[in-house]
Design an enzyme around this catalytic site. Structure first.
Site, PDB file in Angstrom:
ATOM      1  N   GLU A  64       8.271  16.800  16.044  1.00 61.42           N
ATOM      2  CA  GLU A  64       9.077  16.452  14.877  1.00 61.42           C
ATOM      3  C   GLU A  64       8.796  17.511  13.812  1.00 61.42           C
ATOM      4  O   GLU A  64       7.652  17.686  13.382  1.00 61.42           O
ATOM      5  CB  GLU A  64       8.718  15.066  14.361  1.00 61.42           C
ATOM      6  CG  GLU A  64       9.623  14.605  13.234  1.00 61.42           C
ATOM      7  CD  GLU A  64       9.347  13.176  12.798  1.00 61.42           C
ATOM      8  OE1 GLU A  64      10.232  12.586  12.138  1.00 61.42           O
ATOM      9  OE2 GLU A  64       8.262  12.643  13.112  1.00 61.42           O
TER      10      GLU A  64
ATOM     11  N   LYS B 127       0.867  -1.177   0.000  1.00 62.74           N
ATOM     12  CA  LYS B 127       0.000   0.000   0.000  1.00 62.74           C
ATOM     13  C   LYS B 127       0.904   1.227   0.000  1.00 62.74           C
ATOM     14  O   LYS B 127       1.452   1.608   1.026  1.00 62.74           O
ATOM     15  CB  LYS B 127      -0.907  -0.006   1.234  1.00 62.74           C
ATOM     16  CG  LYS B 127      -2.196   0.828   1.087  1.00 62.74           C
ATOM     17  CD  LYS B 127      -1.981   2.318   0.910  1.00 62.74           C
ATOM     18  CE  LYS B 127      -1.628   2.988   2.219  1.00 62.74           C
ATOM     19  NZ  LYS B 127      -1.460   4.488   2.048  1.00 62.74           N
TER      20      LYS B 127
ATOM     21  N   CYS C 117      12.835  11.112   8.487  1.00 62.26           N
ATOM     22  CA  CYS C 117      12.636  10.729   9.882  1.00 62.26           C
ATOM     23  C   CYS C 117      13.923  10.796  10.683  1.00 62.26           C
ATOM     24  O   CYS C 117      13.887  10.807  11.915  1.00 62.26           O
ATOM     25  CB  CYS C 117      12.032   9.336   9.962  1.00 62.26           C
ATOM     26  SG  CYS C 117      12.973   8.087   9.072  1.00 62.26           S
TER      27      CYS C 117
ATOM     28  N   GLU D  23       8.749   1.447  11.619  1.00 59.74           N
ATOM     29  CA  GLU D  23       9.785   2.485  11.597  1.00 59.74           C
ATOM     30  C   GLU D  23       9.044   3.809  11.618  1.00 59.74           C
ATOM     31  O   GLU D  23       8.473   4.240  10.625  1.00 59.74           O
ATOM     32  CB  GLU D  23      10.656   2.331  10.340  1.00 59.74           C
ATOM     33  CG  GLU D  23      11.961   3.097  10.415  1.00 59.74           C
ATOM     34  CD  GLU D  23      11.833   4.501   9.867  1.00 59.74           C
ATOM     35  OE1 GLU D  23      11.722   5.441  10.698  1.00 59.74           O
ATOM     36  OE2 GLU D  23      11.848   4.662   8.649  1.00 59.74           O
TER      37      GLU D  23
END
Length: 479
Positions: free
Chosen positions: A383, A175, A287, A253
């Site tokens: 973040e 996906k 990330c 992750e």
């Protein structure tokens, strides 16, 4: 490989539409529509899982030599079609073309690596304490793997997961992110062309409106034995809880909050380029980007001055297809508005703007440098996922280690120091899955990638990457 965009889903070796119709994919650099892509429903997903389950019955019994040969073919095709693939990545993600080309090469490295590792899935002979028994272990594929991939590295993250899954003997349902499905489909066409058997790889793109429906179908299916996801912590938590009912393996992750520490003995000739690479690669949308810069008070002013100068001379904002551009747009309006809001709040809280800080047209945001930031400010608690560097002063090693660990996330961390004793102390003390010491570009197929705390579970890449897609079976023989 044809340059024509592939827009249909791929299920059981057949290109087809989605039961949800189609959804639009846009160029974030211009806002123009690129294509209409198949919008898959939960029923499409169920059919893809069934196709993968049927293919698994054959694929799991292929020899590791056969699997390795096919992975090498995928590697070669990726490299042969690098320019076309890179253009597709840039068009739908906004990433500068040179970085997109580098991502394709990075993707190819995983197929080479796992082609080699497929032949090294060794078992063990265990010494028995009983003379009448012999004990051994073997590795076997777990079954159908669901792979949910992100938009920021849309082919690299897919390659890192898929290469390991195929090498282990699993079949897959992918996906892709709704912002970047075109590169996943182009890659799948490449796999079909080199001879990957029908059903081994299935791709079910979907619109943002169907994400929960499709995600739930992957989580709820008892035929899916492992789910691998790269993306936000919030989504990872939802997937984690949803997969509990079927007790499947998970590889997550998730988000990062990387500290970047500059100690008094740091070599700024290395630290400044390291900061630039870590903060501004892919316009800060990674990330493992440096999220919080901690600079010792004795070097603070010089570091800020040199970083600002490097930003002025080295960064060029624009459309990723244009020559010399290394800072593209943010991926979509949600990400852009979120960043604008956080910067405004942090400045209102007392941070000083050294560079940038004001919106540009469209989805572009200028490389921004803020000083006078404290851990209580908005940007220091979130973040960032954009081209904004925030600088905080510190005095002692004990203080900065405590500050760097004061977060629920723990993916990557970086620090610059030439004190050997300090290097070991800090590297061991940082609560992260990966540490860069005088280095920020750590990702490579040979090394394990993954975090701790809310940054996820499991490892990707390296020899450990096969663990996510295989199970250890113990066999006891009576003799």
């Amino acid at each position: 490989m044809s340059q024509k965009l592939v827009t249909e889903a791929y299920v059981g070796g057949v290109w087809r539409g989605g039961r949800g119709g189609t959804f639009a994919v846009y160029d974030p650099a211009t806002g123009a529509e690129i294509a209409q892509v198949a919008d898959c429903s939960s029923q499409d997903v169920e059919e893809a899982i069934e196709a993968a389950s049927e293919a698994y019955l054959i694929w799991r019994h292929t020899s590791v030599k056969e699997r390795a040969a096919l992975l090498y073919k995928i590697r070669d095709s990726l490299l042969a079609n690098k320019d076309n693939l890179a253009t597709t990545i840039t068009r739908e993600s906004g990433k500068p073309l040179g970085q997109s080309a580098g991502e394709v090469g990075f993707s190819a490295s995983f197929f080479e690596w796992f082609a080699e590792e497929a032949r090294r899935q060794y078992g063990e002979t265990i010494p028995s304490s009983v003379a009448s028994k012999r004990m051994v272990t073997i590795r076997q594929p777990v079954g159908v793997a669901a792979l949910i991939t992100p938009w920021n590295f849309p082919i690299a993250m897919m390659a890192r997961k898929l290469a390991a899954a195929l090498a282990a003997g699993c079949t897959c349902v992918i996906k892709p992110a709704e912002d970047t499905p075109l590169i996943a489909l182009a890659f799948t066409k490449l796999c079909e062309d080199v001879g990957v058997p029908a059903g081994v790889i299935n791709v079910v793109p979907c619109s943002r409106e169907r994400v929960l429906e499709v995600g739930a179908a992957l989580c709820d299916s008892p035929q899916v034995q492992v789910l691998s996801f790269t993306g936000s912590t919030a989504v990872g938590q939802w997937l984690y809880s949803r997969c509990g009912l079927t007790v499947k393996k998970l590889s997550l992750e998730l988000g990062g909050d990387a500290p970047f520490i500059v100690f008094p003995t740091a070599n700024l000739d290395l630290a400044i380029p390291g900061a630039m690479a870590s903060k501004f690669r892919n316009t800060g949308q990674t990330c493992v980007s440096a999220n919080r810069f901690f600079v010792h008070e004795s070097l603070h002013d010089e570091f800020v001055s040199r970083l600002a100068a490097a930003m002025d001379t080295e960064l060029k904002v624009g459309r990723g297809l244009d020559t010399g551009v290394n800072q593209g747009p943010l991926i979509n309006q949600r990400q852009h508005d979120r960043l604008v809001k956080m910067v405004k709040e942090t400045v209102a809280e007392g941070a000083q703007v050294v560079r940038g800080g004001t919106s540009m047209s469209g989805l572009y945001y200028p490389p921004t440098l803020l000083t006078g930031v404290t851990p209580a400010m908005t940007l220091a608690k979130n973040e960032i996922f954009g081209p904004v560097a925030i600088i905080m002063k510190f005095k002692t090693e004990e203080e900065v280690v405590k500050l760097s660990n004061h977060t629920r996330r723990g993916l990557a961390g970086y620090f610059y120091s030439n004190d050997v004793s300090q290097v070991w102390r800090v590297a061991e003390a940082m609560e992260v899955g990966m540490v860069g010491v005088n280095e920020t570009l750590m990702s490579t197929c040979e090394a394990p990638f993954g975090g701790v705390k809310y940054s996820g579970i499991g490892k990707e890449g390296s020899k450990y990457g096969l663990d996510e897609y295989s199970s250890l079976k113990y066999i006891c023989f009576g003799v």
